[in-house]
Design an enzyme around this catalytic site. Structure first.
Site, PDB file in Angstrom:
ATOM      1  N   ASP A  18       0.852  -1.182   0.000  1.00 48.58           N
ATOM      2  CA  ASP A  18       0.000   0.000   0.000  1.00 48.58           C
ATOM      3  C   ASP A  18       0.896   1.242   0.000  1.00 48.58           C
ATOM      4  O   ASP A  18       2.096   1.156   0.305  1.00 48.58           O
ATOM      5  CB  ASP A  18      -0.886  -0.040   1.248  1.00 48.58           C
ATOM      6  CG  ASP A  18      -1.718   1.203   1.416  1.00 48.58           C
ATOM      7  OD1 ASP A  18      -2.405   1.598   0.462  1.00 48.58           O
ATOM      8  OD2 ASP A  18      -1.675   1.802   2.516  1.00 48.58           O
ATOM      9  N   ASP A  20      -0.359   5.136   0.955  1.00 50.42           N
ATOM     10  CA  ASP A  20      -0.665   6.095   2.023  1.00 50.42           C
ATOM     11  C   ASP A  20      -0.710   5.396   3.377  1.00 50.42           C
ATOM     12  O   ASP A  20      -1.456   4.430   3.578  1.00 50.42           O
ATOM     13  CB  ASP A  20      -2.000   6.794   1.749  1.00 50.42           C
ATOM     14  CG  ASP A  20      -1.910   7.732   0.555  1.00 50.42           C
ATOM     15  OD1 ASP A  20      -1.072   8.643   0.598  1.00 50.42           O
ATOM     16  OD2 ASP A  20      -2.663   7.537  -0.412  1.00 50.42           O
ATOM     17  N   THR A 113      -2.387   0.653  -4.609  1.00 54.75           N
ATOM     18  CA  THR A 113      -2.894   1.840  -3.928  1.00 54.75           C
ATOM     19  C   THR A 113      -4.280   2.227  -4.430  1.00 54.75           C
ATOM     20  O   THR A 113      -4.619   2.007  -5.593  1.00 54.75           O
ATOM     21  CB  THR A 113      -1.925   3.026  -4.123  1.00 54.75           C
ATOM     22  OG1 THR A 113      -2.477   4.198  -3.526  1.00 54.75           O
ATOM     23  CG2 THR A 113      -1.654   3.300  -5.605  1.00 54.75           C
ATOM     24  N   SER A 114      -5.057   2.838  -3.539  1.00 53.98           N
ATOM     25  CA  SER A 114      -6.364   3.362  -3.932  1.00 53.98           C
ATOM     26  C   SER A 114      -6.247   4.723  -4.599  1.00 53.98           C
ATOM     27  O   SER A 114      -7.244   5.250  -5.101  1.00 53.98           O
ATOM     28  CB  SER A 114      -7.277   3.463  -2.702  1.00 53.98           C
ATOM     29  OG  SER A 114      -7.558   2.176  -2.190  1.00 53.98           O
ATOM     30  N   ASP A 170      -1.821  -0.280   6.190  1.00 55.23           N
ATOM     31  CA  ASP A 170      -2.050   0.440   7.446  1.00 55.23           C
ATOM     32  C   ASP A 170      -3.516   0.561   7.823  1.00 55.23           C
ATOM     33  O   ASP A 170      -3.835   0.791   8.994  1.00 55.23           O
ATOM     34  CB  ASP A 170      -1.473   1.852   7.350  1.00 55.23           C
ATOM     35  CG  ASP A 170      -2.336   2.752   6.469  1.00 55.23           C
ATOM     36  OD1 ASP A 170      -2.846   3.772   6.966  1.00 55.23           O
ATOM     37  OD2 ASP A 170      -2.512   2.422   5.280  1.00 55.23           O
TER      38      ASP A 170
END
Length: 222
Positions: A18, A20, A113-114, A170
């Site tokens: 990921d 962020d 990642t989004s 996270d």
């Protein structure tokens, strides 16, 4: 395996990362922009921030404004992404991220990642981090985390079975996505422990990567 900071060794064929909260600390800008959004919609900023981490913006909006049409959420999300991409104030690496990525340079890994391409590129650059060659972004998937699609696509791009991947995440949405993909999940940072990762570390300074001759990646955590 219970989530723990006790020294742990894991093995994998590939790592899925990921961005962020895992590689990049963008909490300052996320909080600024989403608190402004909450105020515009008469919502509690703390409640909004408890939802948004790990998801694409329009997916967060669908949770927070369940009666609003999807088209409005998508349009609002586009505006939010433009705001986020223009605001890099306070964006820094998570401690240990640069060394962690350097250790992975010749080992199978992907960013999952989004964020979209523009935002992920801007934030990684702002944090002084190299972009992995394989990247799964918002444009790559039809469903946001906590759906496992992004992690499964990352594994497929690397040619590695899902069960042989370790995810670094996270957020609750991201950890749920990794677990739904059938992968081992390492939680990173203060948010992670509450969401059931297999192992949790405070930051990436607590991760040591070892590439073995047979192509296996050995992770020393804690």
């Amino acid at each position: 395996m219970t989530a723990t900071a006790t020294p742990t060794v894991l093995t994998a064929r590939a790592l899925l990362l990921d961005m962020d909260g895992t590689l990049v600390n963008s909490d300052a800008v996320v909080e600024r922009i989403w608190r402004r959004w909450a105020a515009r919609h008469g919502l509690d900023g703390g409640e909004v921030l408890s939802v948004v981490h790990g998801r694409q913006g329009h997916a967060s909006m669908a949770v927070l404004l369940p009666d609003r049409p999807r088209e409005e959420n998508l349009a609002d999300n586009a505006r939010m992404l433009a705001e986020e991409t223009a605001d890099m104030d306070g964006v820094v690496e998570v401690p240990g991220a640069a060394a962690f990525l350097a250790a992975l340079r010749d080992l199978p890994h992907a960013l999952v990642t989004s964020a979209d391409v523009a935002l992920s590129t801007a934030r990684m650059n702002a944090a002084g981090l190299p972009l992995p060659e394989v990247r799964i972004t918002a444009e790559s998937v039809g469903a946001s985390k906590p759906d496992p699609e992004g992690f499964l696509k990352g594994a497929a791009e690397l040619g590695v079975a899902a069960a042989d991947c370790v995810v670094f995440e996270d957020s609750g949405a991201g950890i749920a996505a990794g677990r739904a993909a059938g992968m081992t999940v390492v939680g990173v940072g203060p948010r992670a422990g509450a969401h059931g990762p297999d192992v949790v570390v405070p930051d990436l300074t607590r991760v040591r990567v070892e590439g073995l001759p047979d192509g296996t990646i050995r992770l020393h955590l804690g």
